[in-house]
Design an enzyme around this catalytic site. Structure first.
Site: not given
Ligand code: NDP
Length: 319
Positions: A9, A11-14, A136, A164, A187
């Site tokens: 929860g 992270g990026l998607v969480g 993975y 995706c 970068r």
């Protein structure tokens, strides 16, 4: 009351799910978002304690060891073992605590390396994955096998979605462990920081720039995962991807990012670096049967929102 526990929860998607749920919470739902500080899901006892504390009825299982091409290539065993442990601990503890529904995350990058295109949900197990990320991939594929087992043996509706490539606020921007979009953003940020003039600078993109990818904005993915939790009642996986026509080359991505950062220097492709799979086009036909009118955020707009977020939150982002 449905108690929804979201692993991963933080992270990026969480974080994107948290964001969407703030505007779309239902009366009969309580949402709990947890990260690795709340429980080490590689550890069975820690996982049990988490379920004991929260007693969820539903789980969105996002927690995973996740990384870009280069990190995967050098740590396949770690990706395999950590993800197998996390997935087994979460699924089995959920079963022990009577969780009625789980939506777990697979990924389009776990599909067979040699395949026909577009890829669809029936092809997950049809051949070895790309050698760069076999650890993975096999760990993720086992979630689908486990889901079938929990259904056959216990009648559980544990299912999976197949996103995706995801990007958006709260991504991992670490130079050596990130996916392509946050890696390039990092970068560019370094090249453009403090308002420095960029005309004589070089923005190097690893690889030829030719590979094609489908990218989904984390906020769009969050809406679709919430839909899957509430409405999608099948154990069979479902691909959550933008339409095939929205596929982008890495060069298109790099150029969009360079424009968004107002980078005026030269974009160079380092062809000595690995490209990974040339393409992995996935079909979202199954999703479109359920949600024919779902509107994905236009790429340029979502990139702009992500870049704006990163510039504003650089100091607290995962760098
Ligand atoms: P992130 O790397 O952003 O987040 C990973 C999450 O997992 C974090 O919340 C992290 O907690 C948690 N986590 C990692 N290890 C542990 C552990 N040992 N115990 C408990 N929690 C742990 O991942 P994403 O949001 O990008 O990915 C979410 C899901 O979507 C994953 O399953 C991933 O495989 C899948 N996916 C992602 C794609 C992408 O492009 N990003 C593409 C397709 C699928 P903390 O931050 O607190 O340490």
């Amino acid at each position: 009351m449905n108690v929804v526990l979201v692993t991963g929860g933080t992270g990026l998607v969480g974080r994107a799910i948290q964001n969407v749920i703030e505007h779309d919470k239902r009366e009969n739902e309580k949402w709990i978002f947890v990260g690795s500080k709340d429980a080490d899901l590689c550890d069975k006892e820690s996982t049990r304690k988490l379920f004991d504390d929260h007693r969820p009825t539903h789980v969105i299982h996002l927690a995973a060891m996740v990384g870009g091409l280069f990190h995967n290539m050098s740590h396949n065993l770690d990706f395999l073992r950590n993800n197998i442990h996390m997935n087994d601990n979460v699924l089995h503890t959920a079963h022990e605590y009577g969780v009625t529904k789980i939506v777990s995350c697979l990924s389009t990058c776990i599909f067979p390396d040699k395949t026909s295109y577009p890829i669809d949900e029936t092809m997950v197990h049809n051949g070895p994955p790309h050698p760069s990320n076999y650890g993975y991939s096999y760990a993720k594929r086992l979630i689908d096998i486990a889901n079938r087992g929990y259904y056959d043996q216990h009648g559980r509706l544990y299912t999976s979605v197949i996103p995706c490539n995801v990007y958006g606020p709260h991504d991992n921007f670490h130079p050596s462990a990130s996916h392509v979009i946050p890696g390039l953003m990092r970068r560019l940020y370094d090249l453009c920081k403090d308002g420095a003039s960029t005309e004589d600078k070089v923005f190097t993109v690893l690889g030829s720039g030719k590979p094609l990818r489908q990218f989904i904005y984390s906020i769009d993915l969050a809406k679709l995962i919430i839909w899957a939790l509430r409405e999608y009642d099948s154990v069979e996986p479902i691909i959550l991807s933008v339409d095939e026509a929205q596929e982008k080359s890495i060069a298109q991505v790099a150029e969009t990012l360079a424009r968004t950062f107002n980078f005026k220097g030269k974009v160079v492709y380092d062809t000595s670096a690995a490209d990974g799979q040339y393409k992995k086009t996935a079909s979202n036909a199954k999703l479109r049967k359920y949600l024919p009118d779902f509107q994905f955020t236009p790429f340029e707009q979502a990139i702009k929102e992500t870049v704006d977020w990163y510039i504003k939150n650089y100091d607290r982002a995962r760098n």
